[in-house]
Design an enzyme around this catalytic site. Sequence first.
Site, PDB file in Angstrom:
ATOM      1  N   GLN A  10       9.169  -4.567  -2.787  1.00 44.28           N
ATOM      2  CA  GLN A  10       9.530  -3.320  -2.116  1.00 44.28           C
ATOM      3  C   GLN A  10      10.829  -3.520  -1.333  1.00 44.28           C
ATOM      4  O   GLN A  10      11.013  -4.531  -0.676  1.00 44.28           O
ATOM      5  CB  GLN A  10       8.394  -2.959  -1.157  1.00 44.28           C
ATOM      6  N   SER A  91       6.525 -10.901  -2.584  1.00 48.48           N
ATOM      7  CA  SER A  91       5.489  -9.955  -2.153  1.00 48.48           C
ATOM      8  C   SER A  91       4.915  -9.205  -3.349  1.00 48.48           C
ATOM      9  O   SER A  91       4.304  -9.803  -4.228  1.00 48.48           O
ATOM     10  CB  SER A  91       6.063  -9.010  -1.087  1.00 48.48           C
ATOM     11  N   LEU A  92       5.151  -7.898  -3.440  1.00 49.13           N
ATOM     12  CA  LEU A  92       4.680  -7.113  -4.586  1.00 49.13           C
ATOM     13  C   LEU A  92       5.118  -7.732  -5.916  1.00 49.13           C
ATOM     14  O   LEU A  92       4.406  -7.663  -6.915  1.00 49.13           O
ATOM     15  CB  LEU A  92       5.227  -5.684  -4.482  1.00 49.13           C
ATOM     16  N   ARG A 116      -3.371  -1.167  -3.693  1.00 50.34           N
ATOM     17  CA  ARG A 116      -2.838  -2.088  -2.684  1.00 50.34           C
ATOM     18  C   ARG A 116      -1.943  -1.334  -1.697  1.00 50.34           C
ATOM     19  O   ARG A 116      -2.044  -1.495  -0.476  1.00 50.34           O
ATOM     20  CB  ARG A 116      -2.038  -3.197  -3.384  1.00 50.34           C
ATOM     21  N   HIS A 200       2.443  -8.151   5.741  1.00 48.88           N
ATOM     22  CA  HIS A 200       2.378  -9.622   5.843  1.00 48.88           C
ATOM     23  C   HIS A 200       2.155 -10.106   7.272  1.00 48.88           C
ATOM     24  O   HIS A 200       2.600 -11.183   7.650  1.00 48.88           O
ATOM     25  CB  HIS A 200       3.628 -10.273   5.216  1.00 48.88           C
ATOM     26  N   GLN A 249      -2.279 -13.053   0.623  1.00 48.31           N
ATOM     27  CA  GLN A 249      -0.862 -12.675   0.673  1.00 48.31           C
ATOM     28  C   GLN A 249      -0.610 -11.493   1.607  1.00 48.31           C
ATOM     29  O   GLN A 249       0.413 -11.430   2.286  1.00 48.31           O
ATOM     30  CB  GLN A 249      -0.387 -12.336  -0.746  1.00 48.31           C
TER      31      GLN A 249
END
Length: 311
Positions: A10, A91-92, A116, A200, A249
């Site tokens: 993202q 991340s994603l 998510r 996060h 995560q």
Amino acid sequence: MSLAFVFPGQGSQSVGMLNALADAYSQVLDTFAEASDALGRDLWKLAASGPAEVLNQTENTQPIMLAAGVAVWRVWRARGGALPVMTAGHSLGEYSALVCANALDFADAVRLVADRARFMQEAVPVGEGGMAAILGLDDGAVQRLCEAAAQGEVLAPANFNSPSQVVVAGSAAAVARAVAQAKQAGGKRALLLPVSGPFHSSLMQPAAERMAERLRQVQIRSPEIPVLHNVHVHAEIEPDAIRDVLVRQLASPVRWVETIEKMAAEGVGLVIECGPGKVLVGLNKRITRAVDALPMFDADTVEAALQAVAD
């Protein structure tokens, strides 16, 4: 020369980001059609035409960025591009990496990241949490800044992006205090990020718990290409271990500096950023000179990447 692929997350999205690639390769529209069918809404129209404020909503950005990474990967493979020795995603982007390593079915992954995104959005009401990039401080100094600015609220490093760029996340007031105090602590600049939550950080624990339940419903296979995970910078083989790191995560920092350093230590000489933009290429230059990095998001950059691997 060993090759690795990295997938952005993202923040790398922009309206029209893969239009030029779609004009050259049918795989792009085919991939987005699959993703749109999986969710029952037109993701390509939003990616291609916007509006930006709707594209930038977490629930839209995450499935669109997943589809974008997979679309570029499919173009690479259709052009005869070599398989990498390892992959990682920011991340994603870790979900894109797992799809391309054949650990997750694409349609399952699209639905998974849409959930998510919703879980992350619902974990903390909009406006109550935030994120900021702190530039010019080392990791230890950022940690001390977080401790000083927290004042009893949640504030912690969330993304270790490069040696002098760390993103912090937490409650909105604590993030604002960190931004205000960063220069005093020796930082070059600090800026609030246009995100809708404290991703996060420990504030994402409710989302992580919901994600654990959701991941139990999805088939995961052993990856055919090693995927270095954000949480601990190791590749997992067992499906349940992969579920575990995907859950962790959400509320743990993204250890991107260590990820690129591990690739360098494993003999990787070229990293290709597979997806729109060149955020990860930029970070790579600040992490290590030992590994070259190339973006791949349109016909010209695909050809340049193919040529670089051939050479």
